[in-house]
Enzyme design. Structure first.
Site, PDB file in Angstrom:
ATOM      1  N   GLY A 198       0.815  -1.216   0.000  1.00 18.82           N
ATOM      2  CA  GLY A 198       0.000   0.000   0.000  1.00 18.82           C
ATOM      3  C   GLY A 198       0.835   1.247   0.000  1.00 18.82           C
ATOM      4  O   GLY A 198       2.048   1.199   0.248  1.00 18.82           O
ATOM      5  N   THR A 230       0.042   4.340   5.294  1.00 12.40           N
ATOM      6  CA  THR A 230      -1.322   3.828   5.430  1.00 12.40           C
ATOM      7  C   THR A 230      -1.479   2.865   6.605  1.00 12.40           C
ATOM      8  O   THR A 230      -2.547   2.297   6.796  1.00 12.40           O
ATOM      9  CB  THR A 230      -1.782   3.143   4.127  1.00 12.40           C
ATOM     10  OG1 THR A 230      -0.705   2.354   3.639  1.00 12.40           O
ATOM     11  CG2 THR A 230      -2.205   4.143   3.098  1.00 12.40           C
ATOM     12  N   THR A 279       3.099  -0.745   8.906  1.00 11.14           N
ATOM     13  CA  THR A 279       3.974  -1.037  10.047  1.00 11.14           C
ATOM     14  C   THR A 279       3.155  -1.095  11.334  1.00 11.14           C
ATOM     15  O   THR A 279       3.385  -1.945  12.186  1.00 11.14           O
ATOM     16  CB  THR A 279       5.062   0.048  10.156  1.00 11.14           C
ATOM     17  OG1 THR A 279       5.607   0.249   8.860  1.00 11.14           O
ATOM     18  CG2 THR A 279       6.155  -0.340  11.099  1.00 11.14           C
ATOM     19  N   GLU A 330      -8.441  33.466  -9.202  1.00 12.35           N
ATOM     20  CA  GLU A 330      -9.098  32.530  -8.277  1.00 12.35           C
ATOM     21  C   GLU A 330     -10.622  32.628  -8.399  1.00 12.35           C
ATOM     22  O   GLU A 330     -11.318  31.609  -8.343  1.00 12.35           O
ATOM     23  CB  GLU A 330      -8.665  32.798  -6.824  1.00 12.35           C
ATOM     24  CG  GLU A 330      -7.164  32.652  -6.560  1.00 12.35           C
ATOM     25  CD  GLU A 330      -6.590  31.327  -7.018  1.00 12.35           C
ATOM     26  OE1 GLU A 330      -7.324  30.337  -7.080  1.00 12.35           O
ATOM     27  OE2 GLU A 330      -5.384  31.290  -7.344  1.00 12.35           O
TER      28      GLU A 330
HETATM   29  P1  ATP Z   1       5.558   3.290   4.999  1.00 15.71           P
HETATM   30  O1  ATP Z   1       5.111   2.460   3.860  1.00 15.71           O
HETATM   31  O2  ATP Z   1       5.967   4.656   4.587  1.00 15.71           O
HETATM   32  O3  ATP Z   1       6.519   2.605   5.911  1.00 15.71           O
HETATM   33  P2  ATP Z   1       3.381   2.545   6.685  1.00 15.71           P
HETATM   34  O4  ATP Z   1       2.240   2.122   5.829  1.00 15.71           O
HETATM   35  O5  ATP Z   1       4.211   1.483   7.272  1.00 15.71           O
HETATM   36  O6  ATP Z   1       4.267   3.575   5.894  1.00 15.71           O
HETATM   37  P3  ATP Z   1       2.947   3.388   9.334  1.00 15.71           P
HETATM   38  O7  ATP Z   1       4.380   3.579   9.672  1.00 15.71           O
HETATM   39  O8  ATP Z   1       2.306   2.155   9.824  1.00 15.71           O
HETATM   40  O9  ATP Z   1       2.789   3.500   7.779  1.00 15.71           O
HETATM   41  O10 ATP Z   1       2.074   4.623   9.787  1.00 15.71           O
HETATM   42  C1  ATP Z   1       2.647   5.818  10.247  1.00 15.71           C
HETATM   43  C2  ATP Z   1       1.797   6.430  11.315  1.00 15.71           C
HETATM   44  O11 ATP Z   1       0.524   6.815  10.783  1.00 15.71           O
HETATM   45  C3  ATP Z   1       1.458   5.465  12.432  1.00 15.71           C
HETATM   46  O12 ATP Z   1       2.437   5.489  13.420  1.00 15.71           O
HETATM   47  C4  ATP Z   1       0.122   5.983  12.943  1.00 15.71           C
HETATM   48  O13 ATP Z   1       0.338   7.018  13.864  1.00 15.71           O
HETATM   49  C5  ATP Z   1      -0.513   6.597  11.713  1.00 15.71           C
HETATM   50  N1  ATP Z   1      -1.495   5.682  11.102  1.00 15.71           N
HETATM   51  C6  ATP Z   1      -1.439   5.162   9.862  1.00 15.71           C
HETATM   52  N2  ATP Z   1      -2.511   4.397   9.607  1.00 15.71           N
HETATM   53  C7  ATP Z   1      -3.254   4.400  10.719  1.00 15.71           C
HETATM   54  C8  ATP Z   1      -4.487   3.764  11.097  1.00 15.71           C
HETATM   55  N3  ATP Z   1      -5.151   2.986  10.250  1.00 15.71           N
HETATM   56  N4  ATP Z   1      -4.957   3.999  12.335  1.00 15.71           N
HETATM   57  C9  ATP Z   1      -4.297   4.791  13.188  1.00 15.71           C
HETATM   58  N5  ATP Z   1      -3.131   5.414  12.910  1.00 15.71           N
HETATM   59  C10 ATP Z   1      -2.623   5.223  11.693  1.00 15.71           C
END
Ligand code: ATP
Length: 639
Positions: free
Chosen positions: A226, A230, A233, A450
């Site tokens: 994704g 999103t 992690t 605008e």
């Molecule tokens: P990347 O691909 O860049 O590593 P990722 O998909 O692993 O990103 P995360 O590191 O899981 O993204 O998300 C970053 C932060 O965004 C999380 O620490 C959290 O605070 C917030 N976050 C993202 N998605 C959610 C969710 N579904 N619910 C709550 N918080 C979220």
């Protein structure tokens, strides 16, 4: 713990330093501990030799001469400071031969010295064993210290690390019952489908028999795919928090090191440890760092080390049977670049798509992230979710934090809706630059530009509804019209055309009012050109080009092998221009019809700087579209 290790490291260097200082000190002390007094060669010749006081001299190492005074002369006043036992004095020379020459010359010129009074001259070579040793011990010790330092850095263990021998060991962080990983599925808002699937993984590991009793096999790998931010992690962390089994977490880049074979060795070590603690979960974040397709860079061979690592990962994933109960969860933003062998069933059997959150999911994420904030009770999370289309979970987390900071900056006790909106503006548009220097004429052009966007979009059925219009410079833009786009999965021709028309409304207004155009429409033109190009080249929306797409999802199409002929290229150019021109004409038509309202709106903007939907309604009336400007979409349909 780390601090303690660092302390230990510092101590080691203190010991090295102390040893070096000790040796240098002894040498220093040795050279100054002698009681022999230093004199000059002239003093020796004129005051001692001439006076017939010298017993003998010793030329040492061709470097200096030691002088022994006759015992009978030692009680003289000038020798009072020296010891009874010689040598009593010394002086430096350039060479022993030269000194003997000088001595001879002195005898010749000072005939008064009888031949029997001429002194004995001895020559001695003395070895300074200690000094010689120091000469090679110190450089050796310095080299040793540098080597130890480099080895420690390379092994990543700091001063107390495991040394070079640990370089092939995996760097995975272990979460188990003893670690305080507090993230649970409650912290992950929305993502219901993805959550269900990963919850099942946790269940596999907790009750494997439930699934294997019917002959089914537990999956070996799950790939979370994704866009950035999103929550992939976060989802994996929640698995760690809930699974209650050892959870090894590391990033794809942790395998990569400058030494050949280290990556593969780390993969081997990781799986060995995970198997020994089975049931367990391995989480590899950013797996594309090692999992990219192999064999694309055969000429340079630069990818060999990464390929070895990937091969080892493939082997390990094949190697463990379902009875090992080790599940690999990996996350990536780029599933398209992953090696086909890695994503085939049997390795990553499941792919879970973690998409950007939809309206209700955004609301849920807002709920999670405003939980600990002091927010106004009246704050409408639905409204905030509506204002943030295209925002990822990470963006929303950032927005909530930014809103809290904005409120704090204003010394507020509660965070209100305005703070959130200001934070949205700041994140999307950049920092406000109210004091940017602009002439009155420039402000007027921006206001009309605008207002042009606002009026055209107001009058078109399929253009996104306007939220607000501003002429306050922010980031790189000098003004902006904010829309609230529909969250649609597919877009129709008329929607694209209406959006293009509204985008061209800015330049059209400038032309109608000032009869001149400016560079202010650059972004608009870029956007419109991309859209028109996509209509013709990608979506098959053009009658002349037909239902053909030149889009290549594998990304292998290059600039040099255009998949169409020169003739088609010409048609493509013409059609793109035609679409844009037609929309421009349409925008002008609308604005000419509503020129008065355009002027009214521009003046309102010049006065208020920011106007909202309600202000627009006052000037333009309830939003309605006019049949005249509707496009004849039949011309895009094939007969
Ligand atoms: P990347 O691909 O860049 O590593 P990722 O998909 O692993 O990103 P995360 O590191 O899981 O993204 O998300 C970053 C932060 O965004 C999380 O620490 C959290 O605070 C917030 N976050 C993202 N998605 C959610 C969710 N579904 N619910 C709550 N918080 C979220």
């Amino acid at each position: 713990m780390k601090k303690k290790n660092e302390q230990k490291g510092i101590n080691i260097y203190w010991v090295y330093g102390a040893i070096a200082i000790f040796f240098i000190g002894i040498q220093f002390f040795n050279s100054f501990s002698s009681s022999t007094e230093k004199i000059t060669k002239n003093e020796f010749l004129n005051e001692f030799l001439n006076e017939n006081e010298v017993e003998k001299v010793v030329i040492v190492n061709n470097e200096f001469v030691e002088v022994y005074i006759k015992e009978s002369k030692l009680n003289k006043e000038k020798h009072k400071g020296v010891h009874q036992i010689g040598p009593h004095y010394y002086f430096n020379i350039t060479s022993g031969e030269q000194f003997e020459e000088d001595l001879k010359e002195f005898y010749i010129t000072n005939k008064s010295i009888e031949s029997y009074n001429q002194i004995n001259v001895d020559v001695e070579i003395r070895k300074d064993i200690f000094g010689d040793m120091l000469g090679w011990i110190i450089p050796l010790a310095i080299m040793l210290m540098i080597w130890i330092y480099i080895m420690r850095r390379m092994s990543g263990g700091g001063a107390s690390g495991g040394g070079i021998f640990n370089i092939g060991k995996s760097k995975a962080e272990l979460f188990d019952k003893n670690t305080n990983e507090k993230t649970t599925f409650k912290d992950v808002a929305g993502l219901e489908g993805a959550k269900e699937e990963v919850k099942e993984i946790v269940d596999f590991l907790k009750n494997p028999k439930k699934y294997t009793s019917l002959g089914g096999k537990i999956p070996k790998g799950v790939l979370l795919v994704g866009p950035p931010g999103t929550g992939k992690t976060l989802l994996a962390k929640a698995v760690a928090g809930e699974a209650q089994v050892p959870f090894f977490s590391l990033s794809g880049s942790d395998f990569v090191e400058m030494f050949v074979g280290v990556g593969a060795s780390r993969v081997r070590d990781l799986f060995k440890t995970a198997k020994s603690k089975s049931p367990s979960i391995i989480f590899i974040d950013e797996i594309d760092a090692i999992g990219r397709s192999r064999g694309k860079n055969q000429i340079t061979g630069a990818n060999d080390e990464r390929e070895n690592t990937l091969n080892q990962l493939l082997t390990e994933m094949d190697g463990f049977g379902t009875n090992h109960h080790v599940i690999v969860i990996a996350a990536t933003n780029r599933a398209d670049v992953l090696d086909k062998a890695l994503v085939r069933a049997g390795r990553f059997d499941r792919q879970i798509y973690v998409d950007l959150p939809e309206l209700s999911e955004r609301k849920a994420i807002f709920k999670v992230h405003t939980n600990d904030l002091k927010i106004n009770k009246k704050l409408d999370l639905d409204f905030l979710a509506k204002q943030t289309p295209g925002f990822s979970g990470a963006d929303i987390a950032n927005l909530c934090n930014e809103a809290a900071l904005t409120a704090a900056r204003k010394n507020k006790k509660m965070i209100s809706r305005e703070d959130f909106l200001e934070a949205v503006d700041r994140i999307v548009g950049g920092v406000e630059r109210k004091n940017k220097l602009m002439t009155i004429e420039e402000r007027k052009i921006i206001a009309y530009h605008e207002a042009g966007h606002a009026i055209v979009s107001w009058m078109l059925e399929h253009a996104a509804p306007l939220v607000k219009v501003t002429i306050v410079p922010r980031g790189k833009s000098l003004g902006a019209a904010w829309y609230l786009p529909d969250e649609r999965q597919i877009t129709r021709i008329e929607q694209m055309l209406d959006e293009m028309c509204a985008t061209l409304g800015g330049r059209a207004a400038e032309e109608i009012i000032f009869n001149k155009v400016s560079t202010g429409a650059l972004n608009d033109l870029e956007k419109v050109s991309k859209q028109a190009k996509a209509m013709v080249l990608i979506y098959g929306f053009n009658k002349k080009i037909g239902n053909v797409t030149y889009y290549d999802s594998s990304g292998q199409e290059t600039f040099f092998n255009k998949p169409y002929s020169e003739d088609t290229a010409k048609t493509i150019d013409q059609e793109i221009k035609k679409i844009i021109e037609e929309e421009y004409v349409r925008a002008k038509k609308i604005l000419k019809k509503y020129k008065k309202r355009l002027e009214e709106l521009a003046n309102l903007l010049l006065n208020k700087e920011v106007i909202f939907r309600e202000d627009l309604e006052k000037v333009l009336g309830k939003r309605q579209w006019i049949a005249v400007e509707k496009i004849n979409i039949n011309k895009f349909r094939k007969k």
